[in-house]
Every structure is written in C-alpha cells, then in structure tokens.
Scaffold this active site. Sequence first.
Site, PDB file in Angstrom:
ATOM      1  N   GLU A 229       0.878  -1.173   0.000  1.00 27.53           N
ATOM      2  CA  GLU A 229       0.000   0.000   0.000  1.00 27.53           C
ATOM      3  C   GLU A 229       0.909   1.215   0.000  1.00 27.53           C
ATOM      4  O   GLU A 229       1.536   1.529   1.017  1.00 27.53           O
ATOM      5  CB  GLU A 229      -0.893   0.005   1.247  1.00 27.53           C
ATOM      6  CG  GLU A 229      -1.869  -1.153   1.255  1.00 27.53           C
ATOM      7  CD  GLU A 229      -2.983  -1.013   2.290  1.00 27.53           C
ATOM      8  OE1 GLU A 229      -4.021  -1.650   2.105  1.00 27.53           O
ATOM      9  OE2 GLU A 229      -2.818  -0.275   3.278  1.00 27.53           O
ATOM     10  N   CYS A 263      -2.458   9.005   2.740  1.00 21.79           N
ATOM     11  CA  CYS A 263      -2.162   8.461   1.415  1.00 21.79           C
ATOM     12  C   CYS A 263      -3.240   8.887   0.437  1.00 21.79           C
ATOM     13  O   CYS A 263      -2.981   9.072  -0.739  1.00 21.79           O
ATOM     14  CB  CYS A 263      -2.057   6.956   1.474  1.00 21.79           C
ATOM     15  SG  CYS A 263      -3.429   6.211   2.342  1.00 21.79           S
TER      16      CYS A 263
HETATM   17  P1  NAD Z   1       8.566   4.852   4.337  1.00 23.21           P
HETATM   18  O1  NAD Z   1       8.569   4.141   3.032  1.00 23.21           O
HETATM   19  O2  NAD Z   1       9.644   5.848   4.583  1.00 23.21           O
HETATM   20  O3  NAD Z   1       8.643   3.811   5.554  1.00 23.21           O
HETATM   21  C1  NAD Z   1       7.671   2.814   5.744  1.00 23.21           C
HETATM   22  C2  NAD Z   1       8.244   1.683   6.577  1.00 23.21           C
HETATM   23  O4  NAD Z   1       9.270   1.028   5.861  1.00 23.21           O
HETATM   24  C3  NAD Z   1       8.854   2.114   7.900  1.00 23.21           C
HETATM   25  O5  NAD Z   1       8.452   1.204   8.891  1.00 23.21           O
HETATM   26  C4  NAD Z   1      10.342   2.012   7.631  1.00 23.21           C
HETATM   27  O6  NAD Z   1      11.126   1.789   8.792  1.00 23.21           O
HETATM   28  C5  NAD Z   1      10.400   0.819   6.702  1.00 23.21           C
HETATM   29  N1  NAD Z   1      11.573   0.703   5.834  1.00 23.21           N
HETATM   30  C6  NAD Z   1      12.334   1.698   5.321  1.00 23.21           C
HETATM   31  N2  NAD Z   1      13.310   1.170   4.534  1.00 23.21           N
HETATM   32  C7  NAD Z   1      13.149  -0.174   4.554  1.00 23.21           C
HETATM   33  C8  NAD Z   1      13.838  -1.253   3.931  1.00 23.21           C
HETATM   34  N3  NAD Z   1      14.876  -1.065   3.108  1.00 23.21           N
HETATM   35  N4  NAD Z   1      13.399  -2.501   4.169  1.00 23.21           N
HETATM   36  C9  NAD Z   1      12.343  -2.734   4.981  1.00 23.21           C
HETATM   37  N5  NAD Z   1      11.665  -1.751   5.600  1.00 23.21           N
HETATM   38  C10 NAD Z   1      12.046  -0.472   5.382  1.00 23.21           C
HETATM   39  O7  NAD Z   1       7.124   5.516   4.442  1.00 23.21           O
HETATM   40  P2  NAD Z   1       6.551   6.443   5.612  1.00 23.21           P
HETATM   41  O8  NAD Z   1       7.238   7.765   5.557  1.00 23.21           O
HETATM   42  O9  NAD Z   1       6.504   5.705   6.869  1.00 23.21           O
HETATM   43  O10 NAD Z   1       5.026   6.614   5.149  1.00 23.21           O
HETATM   44  C11 NAD Z   1       4.629   7.566   4.216  1.00 23.21           C
HETATM   45  C12 NAD Z   1       4.286   6.920   2.893  1.00 23.21           C
HETATM   46  O11 NAD Z   1       3.329   5.884   3.103  1.00 23.21           O
HETATM   47  C13 NAD Z   1       3.637   7.871   1.910  1.00 23.21           C
HETATM   48  O12 NAD Z   1       4.171   7.666   0.628  1.00 23.21           O
HETATM   49  C14 NAD Z   1       2.161   7.467   1.958  1.00 23.21           C
HETATM   50  O13 NAD Z   1       1.433   7.786   0.803  1.00 23.21           O
HETATM   51  C15 NAD Z   1       2.279   5.996   2.157  1.00 23.21           C
HETATM   52  N6  NAD Z   1       1.041   5.438   2.723  1.00 23.21           N
HETATM   53  C16 NAD Z   1       0.220   4.691   1.913  1.00 23.21           C
HETATM   54  C17 NAD Z   1      -0.975   4.180   2.407  1.00 23.21           C
HETATM   55  C18 NAD Z   1      -1.899   3.362   1.543  1.00 23.21           C
HETATM   56  O14 NAD Z   1      -2.851   2.812   2.079  1.00 23.21           O
HETATM   57  N7  NAD Z   1      -1.697   3.265   0.237  1.00 23.21           N
HETATM   58  C19 NAD Z   1      -1.336   4.433   3.737  1.00 23.21           C
HETATM   59  C20 NAD Z   1      -0.475   5.191   4.535  1.00 23.21           C
HETATM   60  C21 NAD Z   1       0.706   5.682   4.013  1.00 23.21           C
END
Ligand code: NAD
Length: 457
Positions: A229, A263
């Site tokens: 997502e 999102c």
């Molecule tokens: P992010 O991608 O920076 O981090 C998300 C998660 O991934 C965190 O827990 C982080 O620690 C982990 N992570 C980072 N690098 C990783 C790796 N190499 N391997 C495994 N895990 C890793 O995102 P964020 O800043 O937490 O959230 C914001 C983003 O989420 C926005 O783009 C938003 O649109 C999206 N989002 C989407 C939905 C949806 O339902 N489509 C819902 C909420 C947020």
Amino acid sequence: MAEFQVLNPATGDVIETLQSDSAETVAAKFGRARVAQPAWAATPANQRLELMARFREQLVSQKDELARLLSREVGKPLQQAHNELNGFLGRFDFFQEKLVSTLADETVFDADGMAEVISHEPLGVIANISAWNYPWLVGCNVFIPALLTGNTVLYKPSEFATLTGLAMARLFSAAGFPEDVFLPVVGAGETGAALLEQPVNGVFFTGSYATGRKINQAVAGRLIRVGLELGGKDPLYVCEDVDVAAAAAGTADGAFYNNGQSCCAVERIYVHASIYDAFVEAFAANVKDFVIGDPLAPDTYIGALTRRDVQIRALEEQVADAMAKGAKLLCGGHPIERAGWYFAPTVLSHVNHTMKVMSEESFGPIIGIQAVADDDEAVRLMNDTPYGLTSGVYTPDKARAKRILGQIDSGTVYWNCCDRVSPRLPWSGRGHSGMGATLSTYGILSFVQPKAWHWRG
Ligand code: NAD
C-alpha cells in the site's frame, strides 16, 4: 543493538529512548512466531474472535491515553487521533463480523458421488512493515485480518510511531493472546530489511513507493505473498456546476486533514476555468481559517509534521520550484517559527504539470490548483501520473461523474466526497500506488491461501 530516540514533533523534546532490534533478535522473534503459528491456526475461529473482542475492550478502556500517545508521537491533533482510533474500531468490527462467512468452506460442485470444495488456510508468518501517518488504521488493514485468519504477525511499526506499536502489543497481551502470536519488531529501515531476510510467508507493507520497490525487490524470487500500500498523487476535479463554497470547504478538508499526510489526501485539484477564480478564492479562505497549534489543544486542526527534515525540505522545494515556474502563492509557503516542525498550510494557483507540486507526492499541507477547459482535459491530467490510489469529481451530475471516473485509472474513485476509506470496500492502489488489496472481504482473503478439495465417495 542501536539506540534511537522518539521525539515529540510538536516540541522537539525526547519522549523516550528505545533499543532497535538487531538482526539476531529479529531472527529470534521470527523463530518464536514460527513456532506459535500452527497452534494459533488450529485455534477455532470463535476463540480467535473472542480474544479479539477482549483486545477491543482493552483498547476502548485505554482510548484516551492511546489517542494522547499517538498525538504526542506523530504530532497529529488530538481530535484526529481520536477519529483514527474510532476508524480503527469500525474496520475492526467489519473484520470480526465478516470473518466466518468469508472463510466458510464452499461446495462448488456436488453430484454423482463427486464433491468439489474450496477451503482456506493461513499463509503462516506475516511480516507487517508499517507507516507512521495512520498507524492504527494501516495496521488494522493488515494485522487484524492476518491474525483472525490464523497467521502470526511480526509487526514493525514505523520508527516514527513505535510507542504506538508497542502499545498495540501490550493490548494483545492484556487481552490474553497466546505468546508470540503478535510480536513487535522495533527499529528503522535496517530493521525492516533484517525482517525481510527471515523466511516469512508474506510481506505486507504500507509506506512510500521508493521503499515499496525495495521491499518487492528484496523478496523477489521467494514466491511469497506481497501486499504493497504505497503513495499517491490523488487528483480531484471540480466541475463548473458545483456549489463553489461547499466544494471548496469539502476539498480543503480533503487536502489538509492530518496535515495532508494521508495516502488518500487530495494532492492536486483541477477546476473548470469558468469558476476557477471563485473556487481558488473560496478554497484559500478556508485554509487561512485553519487553526494551527499544539496538537493536544482541543481546537487544533493543523498540528506538527511528523518527520522534520525530510518533509519540510520537500515542501520548501515544491514551493520554490512552483514559484520559479510561474505559480501564484495564495497562503503559506514556509515553515512556521515555533518549537517543533510546522509548515504553514500552502495554496498555489496557476500551476501546471511541469511543477513538482503537481507531479510528486507532497504528503504535507500543500496543494496546487490548476484550471482546465473541459472534462477531457481534466481526465487527461488526472491520469497523467504513475500513481493510481484515489481520484474524485465534484458535480451534481451523476452521469457526468460516472463518465469521468470510469476513465480514471485508480483503485478508488469518489463522487462529491474525498479522503475517505470504507472497511466495506477494497483498498487497492494501481501503478506506483501498490499492489494487492486490503479491507472488504478481499482484505480477509489476502491473508489466506485457497485449498481445492476433490471428494469422491
Ligand atoms: P517509508 O517508506 O519511509 O517507511 C515505511 C516503513 O518502511 C517504515 O516502517 C520504515 O522503517 C520501513 N523501511 C524503510 N526502509 C526499509 C527497507 N529497506 N526494508 C524494509 N523496511 C524499510 O514511508 P513512511 O514515511 O513511513 O510513510 C509515508 C508513505 O506511506 C507515503 O508515501 C504514503 O502515501 C504511504 N502510505 C500509503 C498508504 C496506503 O494505504 N496506500 C497508507 C499510509 C501511508
């Protein structure tokens, strides 16, 4: 084990210092979740439902403290933290209600001594790597149906919402869940990467497109279930036949609720040229009225941004880029001088698709509003994005809305509403917005594998 600090985005103060999980402790947690899984899968569905009902009771009895914790940890206004927890309960209740009927064995053929039946089995151990913007809501999409269907879950909350993640784990323990059925994994990206090295049976991720791609690549070739997502650049088109004041108020909320860190927040607006000036003026007037302040104050609508450096820099860049290319700034455009990480809600008009504000995910309190000549131009621009999460149209004309939204390539479409998620409908992104589906009965079946039974006799 590395230490990391949980900061209060509204003050910059340290709330708590935590230890990250190391590769070794992640592996140990995986081992425990693996051992716990068969007994959990064998637990009758009604017992799992009862335990969940107790989890719900625990949550409800602690709702005020949980809302305050969330608000302090991510900078979300307290009222919106309460709304998030209420939203969680709505989704939770949907899953509780639909579990048994969705997983019931289905006899699809029965004649001449031959029966064909479909049953469902859990995937096994699920890695759930989550985001900070709605930790309860996006967590609910994954770990509630994953647990209900007999999987064990390794839940890695975002490093910006870890205290909330740990609180979730305490609720499961207090509800009497068997040990190791839900295990929190603490840390940032490296810890998430270490989790993916474990032989999990499914990975469900909520976060950015950039990280989602890395996750997909990390598990490519393992042939496990992957749900992503991801982000969005969600468009909304306002037709000339709307009530301008009502449409401006509704869409301003859709763009700025949760500080635009949703999102499905409205990220770009197209307005029919004949009402463009009136709409932009009414929209900016709404935004100028937003109450900005301490997230814990009851009337605050815009709180602090959660991630200091990344978000403020990205917003400043979008403003500078748009201004250099001829946009007009109607309000905001700069960080706010106060403790914590605040950015003034920003409205840009006279924008176009050469500008980052109209092409890159903003995920903050900023919006670009562009004039369009007609529906065809609106459809072309709305589809001019690699993302495909949500899209909306405001018009009293249902047939027109249907015609427009039928041409839009996104998983969710809205007529006269926006920034809305329903537990009853599938939540799915297209293109860079992700793959797979959560919520609805699709969001239960995402966590099971079908088994086909051929019965002779
Ligand atoms: P992010 O991608 O920076 O981090 C998300 C998660 O991934 C965190 O827990 C982080 O620690 C982990 N992570 C980072 N690098 C990783 C790796 N190499 N391997 C495994 N895990 C890793 O995102 P964020 O800043 O937490 O959230 C914001 C983003 O989420 C926005 O783009 C938003 O649109 C999206 N989002 C989407 C939905 C949806 O339902 N489509 C819902 C909420 C947020």
